[in-house]
Design an enzyme around this catalytic site. Structure first.
Site, mmCIF file in Angstrom:
data_model
loop_
_atom_site.group_PDB
_atom_site.id
_atom_site.type_symbol
_atom_site.label_atom_id
_atom_site.label_comp_id
_atom_site.label_asym_id
_atom_site.label_seq_id
_atom_site.Cartn_x
_atom_site.Cartn_y
_atom_site.Cartn_z
ATOM 1 N N TYR A 134 0.855 -1.192 0.000
ATOM 2 C CA TYR A 134 0.000 0.000 0.000
ATOM 3 C C TYR A 134 0.887 1.236 0.000
ATOM 4 C CZ TYR A 134 -3.685 3.259 1.631
ATOM 5 O OH TYR A 134 -4.563 4.309 1.773
ATOM 6 N N LYS A 162 -1.802 -1.550 -3.743
ATOM 7 C CA LYS A 162 -2.794 -0.480 -3.767
ATOM 8 C C LYS A 162 -2.005 0.802 -3.975
ATOM 9 C CE LYS A 162 -6.153 2.059 -0.956
ATOM 10 N NZ LYS A 162 -6.781 2.220 0.386
#
Length: 293
Positions: A134, A162
């Site tokens: 992330y 992400k």
């Protein structure tokens, strides 16, 4: 379709007073099951994870895992700025039944790229679950660079990223320089079309808390060959409202207007200001998400 592609919701944590509101959490889970959300992301930024105690986090994982009962995959946010702590909580999430982990780059202490590489490799080596990287430099103060992602993509259980840097050139480079099974998800609701167009695989969405079916169908249609950019652009005003104050302040207020009693955010976050709430209500009415009364 691979797990953890399509529409994933960054789920809020509902509160009632000082406690987590589990009946409302159950209603939210039903809402996403009924409206074709592809996977759940719990205990992330939108869930206010920094304000949850260790015992609360364990309770949330257990509750969601038991209630969902394998109907859709569950990704759990376990990242921190302490590698040892990240490993410990990741093991806990694995033991409690998580299907995958979302691990944010260590924040505040600003590690080098070598530090980020060592951090993620240490976590990956310590657990058996799939890991989603992330990258959100606007919150963490550090950018997970393309070459670092490329190197991490070769680690067996690191399955994707992400990407919330907002830098589409970086997203394109990640897609171009990683193997075809590496999943790239948009971390920004207003960039989903762009990321899909570059070869990405979906989104972990804040706005999907309130429009799960629309979010899911947009991605389903794109993947079916319906390239309708205007359909994505149509929701930009709604996306913008979700960030008129710090996430998850606006989305929790929006859910209240939709009838989900999710409560106020925990301090240091506060409820949405009156001016912004009036703006939010207008936008929700414009999208016919609430009545015009």
């Amino acid at each position: 379709m691979k797990k953890f592609t399509g529409s994933g919701v960054a789920l809020v944590t509902p509160f009632k007073g000082s406690k987590i509101n589990y009946p409302v959490l159950q209603k939210l889970l039903d809402f996403h099951i009924e409206n074709e959300t592809d996977f759940l992301v719990i205990l992330g930024t939108t869930a206010e994870s920094p304000t949850l105690t260790s015992s609360e986090k364990k309770e949330v994982i257990s509750f969601v895992v038991n209630y969902i009962n394998k109907r859709i995959p569950i990704m759990v946010g376990t990242g921190s700025n302490d590698t040892k702590q990240t490993i410990s909580f990741s093991r806990t999430a694995q033991r409690l039944g998580a299907d995958a982990l979302l691990i944010v780059t260590p924040y505040y202490n600003k590690p080098t790229q070598n530090g980020l590489l060592a951090h993620y490799k240490a976590v990956a080596k310590s657990i058996n679950l799939p890991i989603m990287l992330y990258n959100v430099p606007s919150r963490t103060g550090v950018n997970l660079e393309v070459d670092t992602v490329k190197r991490l993509s070769k680690v067996k259980n690191i399955i994707g990223i992400k990407e919330a840097s907002g830098n589409l050139e970086q997203v394109k480079s990640i897609i171009d320089q990683t193997h075809e099974d590496f999943i790239v998800l948009s971390g920004n609701d207003d960039q989903v079309y762009d990321v899909l167009s570059l070869g990405g695989h979906g989104v972990i969405s804040v706005t999907a808390n309130i429009i799960p079916l629309s979010t899911s169908l947009l991605i389903q249609n794109f993947r079916a060959g319906i390239d309708n950019k205007e359909a994505f652009i149509k929701f930009n005003k709604l996306h913008d409202m979700m960030f008129v104050e710090s996430n998850p302040i606006p989305v929790k207020r929006a859910l209240e207007h939709l009838g989900f009693e999710v409560g106020k955010p925990r301090l240091p976050l506060t409820k949405l200001g009156a001016k912004h709430n009036r703006m939010l209500l207008k936008v929700l009415r414009d999208y016919k998400l609430v009545d015009n009364d």
